[in-house]
Design a protein around this motif. Structure first.
Motif, PDB file in Angstrom:
ATOM      1  N   ARG A  17      51.836  48.664  51.906  1.00 30.62           N
ATOM      2  CA  ARG A  17      51.504  48.762  50.395  1.00 30.62           C
ATOM      3  C   ARG A  17      52.465  47.071  49.127  1.00 30.62           C
ATOM      4  O   ARG A  17      52.476  47.018  48.236  1.00 30.62           O
ATOM      5  CB  ARG A  17      51.702  49.429  49.818  1.00 30.62           C
ATOM      6  CG  ARG A  17      50.561  50.668  50.129  1.00 30.62           C
ATOM      7  CD  ARG A  17      50.554  52.184  49.620  1.00 30.62           C
ATOM      8  NE  ARG A  17      49.806  52.786  49.664  1.00 30.62           N
ATOM      9  CZ  ARG A  17      49.622  54.069  49.123  1.00 30.62           C
ATOM     10  NH1 ARG A  17      50.730  54.442  49.065  1.00 30.62           N
ATOM     11  NH2 ARG A  17      48.764  54.932  49.373  1.00 30.62           N
ATOM     12  N   ARG A  51      45.572  42.787  54.827  1.00 33.41           N
ATOM     13  CA  ARG A  51      45.638  43.114  52.384  1.00 33.41           C
ATOM     14  C   ARG A  51      44.387  41.989  52.456  1.00 33.41           C
ATOM     15  O   ARG A  51      44.070  40.644  52.434  1.00 33.41           O
ATOM     16  CB  ARG A  51      47.081  43.173  52.124  1.00 33.41           C
ATOM     17  CG  ARG A  51      47.288  43.399  51.277  1.00 33.41           C
ATOM     18  CD  ARG A  51      47.649  44.686  50.716  1.00 33.41           C
ATOM     19  NE  ARG A  51      47.426  45.213  49.343  1.00 33.41           N
ATOM     20  CZ  ARG A  51      48.541  45.431  48.475  1.00 33.41           C
ATOM     21  NH1 ARG A  51      49.748  45.870  49.080  1.00 33.41           N
ATOM     22  NH2 ARG A  51      48.360  46.166  47.100  1.00 33.41           N
ATOM     23  N   ASP A  52      43.367  42.808  51.938  1.00 37.60           N
ATOM     24  CA  ASP A  52      42.562  41.879  51.517  1.00 37.60           C
ATOM     25  C   ASP A  52      42.801  41.325  50.106  1.00 37.60           C
ATOM     26  O   ASP A  52      43.892  41.262  49.354  1.00 37.60           O
ATOM     27  CB  ASP A  52      41.077  42.509  50.486  1.00 37.60           C
ATOM     28  CG  ASP A  52      40.112  41.937  50.655  1.00 37.60           C
ATOM     29  OD1 ASP A  52      39.918  41.781  51.377  1.00 37.60           O
ATOM     30  OD2 ASP A  52      39.789  41.959  49.039  1.00 37.60           O
ATOM     31  N   SER A  55      40.104  41.170  46.843  1.00 39.42           N
ATOM     32  CA  SER A  55      40.841  43.069  46.766  1.00 39.42           C
ATOM     33  C   SER A  55      42.483  43.289  46.526  1.00 39.42           C
ATOM     34  O   SER A  55      42.218  44.227  45.598  1.00 39.42           O
ATOM     35  CB  SER A  55      39.760  44.391  46.568  1.00 39.42           C
ATOM     36  OG  SER A  55      40.626  44.532  47.456  1.00 39.42           O
ATOM     37  N   ALA A  57      43.186  45.747  48.494  1.00 35.90           N
ATOM     38  CA  ALA A  57      42.876  46.665  49.399  1.00 35.90           C
ATOM     39  C   ALA A  57      43.794  46.501  51.129  1.00 35.90           C
ATOM     40  O   ALA A  57      43.440  45.101  51.457  1.00 35.90           O
ATOM     41  CB  ALA A  57      41.725  46.432  49.305  1.00 35.90           C
TER      42      ALA A  57
END
Length: 63
Positions: A17, A51-52, A55, A57
């Motif tokens: 994250r 990690r896209d 997006s 995400a």
């Protein structure tokens, strides 16, 4: 390092994250080296995450 598969996935997910898009992570299953040294031997990959870029995400793929 943990013996709990779900905890390992959760830790990688939380860590990712804080990374930028394109980051990549992997959860691996390991064992101590059979020669008694303080080294680990990769047995297999449990899952991979990234990690896209579009997006942001975190996407997981089971191995």
């Amino acid at each position: 390092m943990t013996d709990d598969r779900n905890a390992a996935i959760r830790h990688v997910h939380e860590a990712m994250r804080g990374f930028d898009s394109g980051a990549f992570g992997r959860v691996r299953r390991v064992a101590l080296a059979p020669d008694g040294s303080a080294a680990y031997v990769d047995l297999d990959t449990v899952g991979e995450a990234w990690r896209d870029g579009r997006s942001g995400a975190i996407v997981w793929r089971s191995a």
